[in-house]
Write a protein that holds these residues in place. Structure first.
Motif, PDB file in Angstrom:
ATOM      1  N   SER A 133     -10.213 -12.387   3.059  1.00 32.68           N
ATOM      2  CA  SER A 133     -10.232 -11.059   3.005  1.00 32.68           C
ATOM      3  C   SER A 133      -9.591 -10.513   4.356  1.00 32.68           C
ATOM      4  CB  SER A 133     -11.610 -10.569   3.024  1.00 32.68           C
ATOM      5  OG  SER A 133     -12.490 -10.883   3.862  1.00 32.68           O
ATOM      6  N   ARG A 134      -9.639 -11.527   5.355  1.00 31.23           N
ATOM      7  CA  ARG A 134      -9.142 -11.165   6.731  1.00 31.23           C
ATOM      8  C   ARG A 134      -7.503 -11.867   6.373  1.00 31.23           C
ATOM      9  NH1 ARG A 134     -13.437 -13.865  10.818  1.00 31.23           N
ATOM     10  NH2 ARG A 134     -15.241 -12.400  10.417  1.00 31.23           N
ATOM     11  N   ARG A 135      -7.075 -12.780   5.804  1.00 34.08           N
ATOM     12  CA  ARG A 135      -5.916 -13.218   5.496  1.00 34.08           C
ATOM     13  C   ARG A 135      -4.944 -12.388   4.752  1.00 34.08           C
ATOM     14  NH1 ARG A 135      -4.225 -18.048   2.825  1.00 34.08           N
ATOM     15  NH2 ARG A 135      -6.114 -18.432   2.459  1.00 34.08           N
ATOM     16  N   ILE A 136      -5.403 -12.075   3.555  1.00 33.72           N
ATOM     17  CA  ILE A 136      -4.715 -11.342   2.527  1.00 33.72           C
ATOM     18  C   ILE A 136      -5.802 -10.215   2.220  1.00 33.72           C
ATOM     19  CG2 ILE A 136      -3.665 -11.238   0.382  1.00 33.72           C
ATOM     20  CD1 ILE A 136      -2.995 -14.204   0.997  1.00 33.72           C
ATOM     21  N   PRO A 137      -5.492  -8.887   2.446  1.00 36.37           N
ATOM     22  CA  PRO A 137      -6.188  -7.871   1.832  1.00 36.37           C
ATOM     23  C   PRO A 137      -6.639  -7.797   0.230  1.00 36.37           C
ATOM     24  CG  PRO A 137      -4.836  -7.044   3.450  1.00 36.37           C
ATOM     25  CD  PRO A 137      -4.372  -8.376   3.050  1.00 36.37           C
ATOM     26  N   LEU A 138      -7.800  -7.977  -0.226  1.00 31.37           N
ATOM     27  CA  LEU A 138      -7.942  -7.748  -1.350  1.00 31.37           C
ATOM     28  C   LEU A 138      -7.347  -6.623  -2.324  1.00 31.37           C
ATOM     29  CD1 LEU A 138     -11.854  -9.106  -1.682  1.00 31.37           C
ATOM     30  CD2 LEU A 138      -9.591 -10.334  -2.327  1.00 31.37           C
ATOM     31  N   ASN A 139      -7.174  -5.545  -1.549  1.00 33.10           N
ATOM     32  CA  ASN A 139      -6.679  -4.349  -2.107  1.00 33.10           C
ATOM     33  C   ASN A 139      -5.321  -4.752  -2.578  1.00 33.10           C
ATOM     34  OD1 ASN A 139      -6.814  -1.629  -2.987  1.00 33.10           O
ATOM     35  ND2 ASN A 139      -5.353  -1.077  -1.171  1.00 33.10           N
ATOM     36  N   ALA A 140      -4.424  -5.522  -1.694  1.00 33.19           N
ATOM     37  CA  ALA A 140      -3.110  -5.880  -1.959  1.00 33.19           C
ATOM     38  C   ALA A 140      -3.095  -6.545  -3.261  1.00 33.19           C
ATOM     39  CB  ALA A 140      -2.463  -6.480  -0.687  1.00 33.19           C
ATOM     40  N   LEU A 141      -4.014  -7.496  -3.415  1.00 30.75           N
ATOM     41  CA  LEU A 141      -4.152  -8.476  -4.549  1.00 30.75           C
ATOM     42  C   LEU A 141      -4.136  -7.447  -5.790  1.00 30.75           C
ATOM     43  CD1 LEU A 141      -6.171 -11.450  -3.507  1.00 30.75           C
ATOM     44  CD2 LEU A 141      -3.729 -11.427  -4.384  1.00 30.75           C
ATOM     45  N   HIS A 142      -5.060  -6.463  -5.647  1.00 27.91           N
ATOM     46  CA  HIS A 142      -5.448  -5.334  -6.822  1.00 27.91           C
ATOM     47  C   HIS A 142      -4.075  -4.719  -7.186  1.00 27.91           C
ATOM     48  CE1 HIS A 142      -7.982  -1.829  -8.420  1.00 27.91           C
ATOM     49  NE2 HIS A 142      -7.515  -2.716  -9.428  1.00 27.91           N
ATOM     50  N   VAL A 143      -3.459  -4.324  -6.161  1.00 36.43           N
ATOM     51  CA  VAL A 143      -2.113  -3.601  -6.404  1.00 36.43           C
ATOM     52  C   VAL A 143      -0.956  -4.534  -7.002  1.00 36.43           C
ATOM     53  CG1 VAL A 143      -0.102  -2.553  -5.328  1.00 36.43           C
ATOM     54  CG2 VAL A 143      -2.429  -2.182  -4.369  1.00 36.43           C
ATOM     55  N   PHE A 144      -1.027  -5.794  -6.590  1.00 36.49           N
ATOM     56  CA  PHE A 144      -0.055  -7.052  -6.983  1.00 36.49           C
ATOM     57  C   PHE A 144      -0.496  -7.034  -8.546  1.00 36.49           C
ATOM     58  CE2 PHE A 144       0.048 -11.306  -8.607  1.00 36.49           C
ATOM     59  CZ  PHE A 144       1.298 -11.677  -8.802  1.00 36.49           C
ATOM     60  N   GLU A 145      -1.686  -7.162  -8.951  1.00 37.25           N
ATOM     61  CA  GLU A 145      -1.965  -7.432 -10.553  1.00 37.25           C
ATOM     62  C   GLU A 145      -1.610  -6.236 -11.296  1.00 37.25           C
ATOM     63  OE1 GLU A 145      -4.010  -6.716 -14.014  1.00 37.25           O
ATOM     64  OE2 GLU A 145      -4.457  -5.680 -12.387  1.00 37.25           O
ATOM     65  N   PHE A 155       6.405  -0.302  -9.803  1.00 34.71           N
ATOM     66  CA  PHE A 155       5.682   0.051  -8.725  1.00 34.71           C
ATOM     67  C   PHE A 155       5.236   1.515  -9.123  1.00 34.71           C
ATOM     68  CE2 PHE A 155       7.240  -2.409  -5.087  1.00 34.71           C
ATOM     69  CZ  PHE A 155       7.207  -3.776  -5.805  1.00 34.71           C
ATOM     70  N   THR A 156       5.887   2.502  -9.596  1.00 34.05           N
ATOM     71  CA  THR A 156       5.680   3.776  -9.989  1.00 34.05           C
ATOM     72  C   THR A 156       4.255   3.757 -10.959  1.00 34.05           C
ATOM     73  OG1 THR A 156       7.992   4.528  -9.750  1.00 34.05           O
ATOM     74  CG2 THR A 156       6.400   6.076 -10.923  1.00 34.05           C
ATOM     75  N   ARG A 157       4.454   3.205 -11.972  1.00 32.68           N
ATOM     76  CA  ARG A 157       3.315   3.167 -12.984  1.00 32.68           C
ATOM     77  C   ARG A 157       1.884   2.470 -12.404  1.00 32.68           C
ATOM     78  NH1 ARG A 157       5.308   0.074 -18.252  1.00 32.68           N
ATOM     79  NH2 ARG A 157       3.180   0.821 -18.931  1.00 32.68           N
ATOM     80  N   ALA A 158       2.325   1.453 -11.534  1.00 27.72           N
ATOM     81  CA  ALA A 158       0.955   0.990 -10.911  1.00 27.72           C
ATOM     82  C   ALA A 158       0.158   1.913  -9.997  1.00 27.72           C
ATOM     83  CB  ALA A 158       1.418  -0.255 -10.209  1.00 27.72           C
ATOM     84  N   GLY A 159       1.202   2.800  -9.221  1.00 30.89           N
ATOM     85  CA  GLY A 159       0.606   3.655  -8.272  1.00 30.89           C
ATOM     86  C   GLY A 159       0.056   4.814  -9.126  1.00 30.89           C
ATOM     87  N   GLU A 160       0.395   5.117 -10.333  1.00 31.93           N
ATOM     88  CA  GLU A 160      -0.249   6.303 -10.964  1.00 31.93           C
ATOM     89  C   GLU A 160      -1.496   5.982 -11.679  1.00 31.93           C
ATOM     90  OE1 GLU A 160       2.765   6.844 -14.166  1.00 31.93           O
ATOM     91  OE2 GLU A 160       4.005   8.375 -12.874  1.00 31.93           O
ATOM     92  N   GLU A 161      -1.640   4.414 -11.920  1.00 22.37           N
ATOM     93  CA  GLU A 161      -2.933   3.867 -12.408  1.00 22.37           C
ATOM     94  C   GLU A 161      -3.951   3.924 -11.321  1.00 22.37           C
ATOM     95  OE1 GLU A 161      -4.145  -0.418 -13.513  1.00 22.37           O
ATOM     96  OE2 GLU A 161      -2.957   0.660 -15.185  1.00 22.37           O
ATOM     97  N   LEU A 162      -3.485   3.504  -9.968  1.00 20.82           N
ATOM     98  CA  LEU A 162      -4.279   3.393  -9.137  1.00 20.82           C
ATOM     99  C   LEU A 162      -4.411   4.475  -7.937  1.00 20.82           C
ATOM    100  CD1 LEU A 162      -3.051  -0.160  -7.861  1.00 20.82           C
ATOM    101  CD2 LEU A 162      -5.164   0.385  -9.249  1.00 20.82           C
ATOM    102  N   GLY A 163      -3.813   5.559  -8.397  1.00 22.07           N
ATOM    103  CA  GLY A 163      -3.999   6.969  -7.602  1.00 22.07           C
ATOM    104  C   GLY A 163      -3.210   6.731  -6.276  1.00 22.07           C
ATOM    105  N   LEU A 164      -2.052   5.908  -6.196  1.00 23.27           N
ATOM    106  CA  LEU A 164      -1.454   5.781  -4.875  1.00 23.27           C
ATOM    107  C   LEU A 164      -0.131   6.371  -5.213  1.00 23.27           C
ATOM    108  CD1 LEU A 164      -2.313   1.894  -4.220  1.00 23.27           C
ATOM    109  CD2 LEU A 164      -3.433   4.016  -2.924  1.00 23.27           C
ATOM    110  N   THR A 165       0.443   6.500  -3.882  1.00 25.65           N
ATOM    111  CA  THR A 165       2.122   6.722  -3.978  1.00 25.65           C
ATOM    112  C   THR A 165       2.902   5.451  -4.210  1.00 25.65           C
ATOM    113  OG1 THR A 165       2.351   6.539  -1.636  1.00 25.65           O
ATOM    114  CG2 THR A 165       1.672   8.757  -2.541  1.00 25.65           C
ATOM    115  N   GLN A 166       4.055   5.640  -4.567  1.00 25.95           N
ATOM    116  CA  GLN A 166       5.099   4.312  -4.759  1.00 25.95           C
ATOM    117  C   GLN A 166       5.309   3.704  -3.341  1.00 25.95           C
ATOM    118  OE1 GLN A 166       8.671   5.194  -6.812  1.00 25.95           O
ATOM    119  NE2 GLN A 166       9.499   3.081  -6.298  1.00 25.95           N
ATOM    120  N   THR A 167       5.349   4.580  -2.168  1.00 24.77           N
ATOM    121  CA  THR A 167       5.522   3.994  -0.932  1.00 24.77           C
ATOM    122  C   THR A 167       4.209   3.003  -0.692  1.00 24.77           C
ATOM    123  OG1 THR A 167       6.695   6.052  -0.269  1.00 24.77           O
ATOM    124  CG2 THR A 167       5.789   4.603   1.610  1.00 24.77           C
TER     125      THR A 167
END
Length: 302
Positions: free
Chosen positions: A4-16, A24-36
């Motif tokens: 959790s200190r080396r690689i944020p778990l949230n980043a792994l969630h986004v990767f999946e 990237f766009t559809r992943a952002g829509e599912e997760l409630g995040l912007t494409q950026t």
């Protein structure tokens, strides 16, 4: 170093999500995040690993060999986490952990709890007892049955019954003492807990100046129910709450020589954290036990 200190778990969630959806766009829509924000999380992950995970192409992305090797394990990891959370939530829903004082648990709850379990057969019940007031942030109990004056911060409370008290002893001890006609006749018997603050309160309620009990052996059993057991065995007089000992009084195992009861203003309450008020298992138990005591109160007043 922890993951959790080396690689944020949230980043792994986004990767999946990006790998599964291929965008990237559809992943952002599912997760409630912007494409950026999605791009930033993937960048953090790639920097932490030291390898690119996606090939960015016009209007499409493709996974690298590193990303393809990672994806099954990451998916498996999130599946295991979801299963663990589901199991924990299921166990939390299906088990009701009640904390109560020993006296309330033995003299009331154990005699009535079967009716609740019949009504809610799918709900397992776990009971623990303690005289101390528990801290819900540290103890596993869902709710508690406790004595006091109420107004505990952060807790929702329901007053169940007043705590009153009067001396009780066995018929054999009354006979051995030559009868109990006056409150001070009780001093001819052994007082099981002469240091109990209820004694002077009760003597005052009887219109008798409280006697000095400091010279008596200052024994203390730790809970009213244990003192009642000694009283029934003829080993002394105990200060008890009559509502808990109706069967013992009617059968003659105990005698309450004076009808007068006293109180110091305390009651038994059902309590639980405000944040748990809407949990179905809490509502079920609350509605049941409040109804039980309301019925007793209506019967006694009628």
């Amino acid at each position: 170093m922890k993951l959790s200190r080396r690689i944020p778990l949230n980043a792994l969630h986004v990767f999946e999500a990006v790998a599964r959806l291929g965008s990237f766009t559809r992943a952002g829509e599912e997760l409630g995040l912007t494409q950026t924000a999605v791009s930033y999380q993937i960048k953090l992950l790639e920097e932490g690993i030291g390898e690119p995970l996606f090939l960015r192409r016009p209007r499409q992305i493709a996974m690298t060999e590193t990303g393809l090797r990672m994806l099954p394990k990451v998916t498996q990891g999130f599946t295991l986490l979801a299963e663990a959370l589901a199991e924990a939530q299921e166990g939390s829903r299906d088990t009701l952990h009640i904390n109560a004082t020993p006296t309330f648990a033995l003299q009331w709850l154990s005699r009535h709890l079967g009716a609740f379990q019949l009504r809610h057969a799918a709900l397992a019940v776990r009971l623990s007892t303690t005289q101390e007031i528990i801290d819900f942030s540290r103890e596993p109990a869902d709710l508690a049955l406790r004595a006091g004056r109420g107004q505990w911060p952060g807790l929702r409370e329901h007053r169940l019954m007043p705590i009153d008290f009067s001396p009780m002893l066995s018929p054999t001890l009354i006979e051995a003492a030559g009868g109990i006609e006056h409150p001070l006749d009780l001093l001819k018997t052994r007082l099981i807990d002469p240091g109990d603050p209820w004694w002077p309160i009760w003597f005052k309620a009887m219109g008798v100046p409280p006697p000095d009990l400091s010279g008596m052996t200052q024994s203390r059993m730790g809970a009213q129910v244990y003192e009642a057991g000694l009283a029934m065995a003829g080993q002394g007089t105990a200060m008890l709450t009559p509502a808990f000992y109706g069967d013992d009084l009617s059968s003659g195992r105990l005698v309450q020589p004076f009808a007068t009861t006293a109180s110091e203003g305390q009651s038994y309450f059902l309590v639980y954290p405000e944040t748990r008020a809407n949990l179905p298992k809490i509502r079920h138990f609350r509605d049941w036990i409040v109804g039980e005591f309301a019925s007793v109160s209506a019967a006694s007043s009628g």
